[in-house]
Scaffold this motif. Sequence first.
Motif, short mmCIF file in Angstrom:
data_model
loop_
_atom_site.label_atom_id
_atom_site.label_comp_id
_atom_site.label_asym_id
_atom_site.label_seq_id
_atom_site.Cartn_x
_atom_site.Cartn_y
_atom_site.Cartn_z
N GLU A 28 -3.21 -25.51 -9.80
CA GLU A 28 -2.32 -26.67 -9.79
C GLU A 28 -1.81 -26.97 -11.19
OE1 GLU A 28 -4.74 -29.85 -8.26
OE2 GLU A 28 -5.60 -30.30 -10.22
N PHE A 29 -0.79 -27.83 -11.23
CA PHE A 29 -0.20 -28.31 -12.47
C PHE A 29 -0.38 -29.82 -12.54
CE2 PHE A 29 1.86 -24.31 -11.80
CZ PHE A 29 2.02 -23.80 -13.07
N PRO A 30 -0.31 -30.41 -13.74
CA PRO A 30 -0.42 -31.88 -13.85
C PRO A 30 0.74 -32.56 -13.13
CG PRO A 30 -0.63 -30.82 -16.00
CD PRO A 30 -0.15 -29.77 -15.04
N PRO A 31 0.61 -33.84 -12.83
CA PRO A 31 1.72 -34.60 -12.21
C PRO A 31 2.94 -34.58 -13.12
CG PRO A 31 -0.32 -35.86 -12.18
CD PRO A 31 -0.57 -34.66 -13.04
N ILE A 32 4.10 -34.76 -12.51
CA ILE A 32 5.36 -34.69 -13.26
C ILE A 32 5.42 -35.71 -14.39
CG2 ILE A 32 6.63 -36.32 -11.78
CD1 ILE A 32 8.04 -33.01 -13.10
N ALA A 33 4.71 -36.82 -14.25
CA ALA A 33 4.76 -37.89 -15.25
C ALA A 33 4.22 -37.42 -16.60
CB ALA A 33 3.97 -39.10 -14.76
N ASP A 34 3.24 -36.52 -16.60
CA ASP A 34 2.70 -36.04 -17.88
C ASP A 34 2.86 -34.52 -17.96
OD1 ASP A 34 0.85 -35.41 -15.94
OD2 ASP A 34 -0.89 -35.89 -17.17
N TRP A 35 4.05 -34.09 -17.56
CA TRP A 35 4.30 -32.65 -17.46
C TRP A 35 4.07 -31.93 -18.78
CZ3 TRP A 35 4.42 -30.64 -12.97
CH2 TRP A 35 4.78 -29.30 -12.83
N ALA A 36 3.23 -30.89 -18.72
CA ALA A 36 2.93 -30.15 -19.94
C ALA A 36 2.86 -28.65 -19.68
CB ALA A 36 1.61 -30.64 -20.53
N LEU A 37 3.24 -28.21 -18.48
CA LEU A 37 3.17 -26.80 -18.09
C LEU A 37 1.76 -26.24 -18.22
CD1 LEU A 37 6.48 -25.27 -19.51
CD2 LEU A 37 6.00 -26.03 -17.19
N GLU A 38 0.78 -27.10 -18.09
CA GLU A 38 -0.61 -26.67 -18.17
C GLU A 38 -1.09 -26.28 -16.77
OE1 GLU A 38 -4.04 -28.73 -20.48
OE2 GLU A 38 -4.15 -29.49 -18.43
N ILE A 39 -1.64 -25.08 -16.66
CA ILE A 39 -2.18 -24.61 -15.38
C ILE A 39 -3.64 -25.02 -15.27
CG2 ILE A 39 -2.67 -22.57 -13.97
CD1 ILE A 39 -0.48 -21.12 -15.55
N ARG A 40 -4.02 -25.48 -14.10
CA ARG A 40 -5.42 -25.84 -13.86
C ARG A 40 -5.95 -24.99 -12.71
NH1 ARG A 40 -4.92 -32.49 -13.99
NH2 ARG A 40 -4.28 -32.65 -16.18
N SER A 41 -7.01 -24.27 -12.98
CA SER A 41 -7.69 -23.50 -11.94
C SER A 41 -8.90 -24.33 -11.50
CB SER A 41 -8.13 -22.14 -12.50
OG SER A 41 -8.86 -21.44 -11.52
N VAL A 42 -8.83 -24.84 -10.27
CA VAL A 42 -9.83 -25.80 -9.80
C VAL A 42 -10.78 -25.15 -8.80
CG1 VAL A 42 -10.16 -28.01 -8.62
CG2 VAL A 42 -8.15 -27.66 -10.09
N THR A 43 -12.07 -25.34 -9.02
CA THR A 43 -13.10 -24.94 -8.07
C THR A 43 -13.96 -26.17 -7.80
OG1 THR A 43 -14.75 -24.30 -9.73
CG2 THR A 43 -13.12 -22.63 -9.12
N PRO A 44 -14.83 -26.14 -6.79
CA PRO A 44 -15.64 -27.32 -6.49
C PRO A 44 -16.50 -27.81 -7.65
CG PRO A 44 -15.70 -25.80 -4.65
CD PRO A 44 -14.99 -25.09 -5.77
N ASP A 45 -16.85 -26.92 -8.58
CA ASP A 45 -17.74 -27.35 -9.66
C ASP A 45 -17.15 -27.21 -11.06
OD1 ASP A 45 -17.69 -24.64 -9.76
OD2 ASP A 45 -19.85 -24.33 -9.62
N SER A 46 -15.84 -26.88 -11.16
CA SER A 46 -15.26 -26.73 -12.50
C SER A 46 -13.74 -26.82 -12.45
CB SER A 46 -15.67 -25.40 -13.13
OG SER A 46 -15.11 -24.32 -12.41
#
Length: 203
Positions: A65-83
């Motif tokens: 996922e990416f951050p919400p458009i309000a704080d857009w920074a083109l940062e990718i987030r790889s989300v798992t249940p524990d990290s």
Amino acid sequence: MERWQNKSYLMKKITLFLFLILIRQIVFAQKNEPGYAGVYLTKENFINNRISYKINTGNKGYKLEFPPIADWALEIRSVTPDSVHKFKPGTVYGYYDNGKIYRYAPDDDQYVPEDYYKIVDDKGLIIYTSEFNGGSEHYYSVDLGSPIRRLNYKNLKEDFKTRPEFVSSIKRLNDREVPGDMAKLDDQGNFIVNKIYRETIVK
């Protein structure tokens, strides 16, 4: 004799039943086949389509996922249940998301805005669309490692100045319908510029 016939009939019914169960399981598995997502940390990995950090998005709680458009920074987030792994712009060459491949272009690139560009065709030129910041234009690169540029006649003429047959053919394409629009499609939905590329350069 009748007993053996009944036994044979019963075996056929059991075989058919087991076959139908197997088919159902295969179809179910295909419908629910999980997808994958991840990032390409290097240019080499991107070119060779080797995902550097991969997650199974078919598993609950796993997503890219990416951050919400309000704080857009083109940062990718790889989300798992524990990290949550964060990849800032410029730390990855691109990312993969369930069959779709995106390439990063930095803000110091002289050709296009900083963004992730989705590959929409690679049968000749690599053709992209902008994911977030580049608007509705089409873009291209000569290969997966060369700069991403706007897909227009001026840029193609510059990149292929030593290939006069290609330049002459795309000039005719450029003069048709909407001048400057090099993203025209044929009746089958294929990019005409890549058909010309294959006919004049990849012979």
